[in-house]
Design an enzyme around this catalytic site. Structure first.
Site, PDB file in Angstrom:
ATOM      1  N   GLU A  13       2.927  -8.591  12.553  1.00  0.00           N
ATOM      2  CA  GLU A  13       1.927  -9.001  13.535  1.00  0.00           C
ATOM      3  C   GLU A  13       1.482 -10.440  13.297  1.00  0.00           C
ATOM      4  OE1 GLU A  13       0.638  -4.803  12.167  1.00  0.00           O
ATOM      5  OE2 GLU A  13       2.021  -6.360  11.537  1.00  0.00           O
ATOM      6  N   ARG A  23       0.796  -1.226   0.000  1.00  0.00           N
ATOM      7  CA  ARG A  23       0.000   0.000   0.000  1.00  0.00           C
ATOM      8  C   ARG A  23       0.826   1.273   0.000  1.00  0.00           C
ATOM      9  NH1 ARG A  23      -2.752  -3.829   2.782  1.00  0.00           N
ATOM     10  NH2 ARG A  23      -1.919  -3.139   4.751  1.00  0.00           N
TER      11      ARG A  23
END
Length: 182
Positions: free
Chosen positions: A100, A63
């Site tokens: 994560e 992104r």
């Protein structure tokens, strides 16, 4: 156009339990579907960096690729791509890092930067900082320096922006979300 953090923040859609249970994903795609919000975001970054003295812009997969080319064009800077493993040709440098969700690898073409170059690293969001920290390490391995990291969103409770600042890398984001923000 005047920057309006409320408009930017209100268009970032929370998606519960994506990509795994317990995670609230911050979906920035509505920002790109709003010409007004897109202009506010880009204009805010341009105003911040128009007189800065870095030499390159680095966009992080994936992104960060939405912002990086626009900023490179508007600021007349070369664009460097930091990609997920296996997406770039030629001689590469790679860095493994924690996300994560597990381990990942980011790569950059080894001849992208030289000693004395300074780069603005751009991504959509700073969470744990793993991707940006890996890019910082790659930049340093090429003999260059990081001017600053920039993103649309900071999730300060996950510690990424603090980890970057702890190693002397300034960060800039347009907005932040607490883990309690739904």
């Amino acid at each position: 156009m005047i920057f309006d953090e409320f408009t930017i923040k209100s268009l970032i859609r929370p998606v519960a339990d994506f990509p795994k249970p317990g995670v609230v994903f911050r979906d920035i795609t509505p920002l790109f579907q709003s010409p007004r919000a897109l202009r506010m975001m880009i204009d805010s970054f341009i105003q911040r960096y128009v007189e800065s003295d870095f030499t390159h812009i680095g966009a992080l997969d994936a992104r960060g690729f939405l912002l990086g080319p626009i900023l490179a064009y508007e600021l007349n800077k070369p664009l460097i791509l930091f990609r997920k493993k296996g997406k770039l040709p030629s001689d590469l440098l790679e860095e493994t890092y924690q996300t994560e969700y597990g381990d990942a690898v980011i790569e950059v073409q080894a001849d992208s930067l030289c000693e004395g170059d300074s780069i603005l690293l751009v991504d959509d969001l700073i969470a744990t900082g793993g991707t940006l920290l890996a890019a910082v390490n790659l930049v340093k391995r090429m003999g260059a320096s990081v001017y600053e990291t920039a993103a649309i969103v900071d999730l300060p409770e996950l510690g990424g922006s603090h980890r970057l600042q702890d190693i002397g890398i300034p960060t800039f984001t347009l907005t932040a979300f607490s883990l309690d923000d739904r």
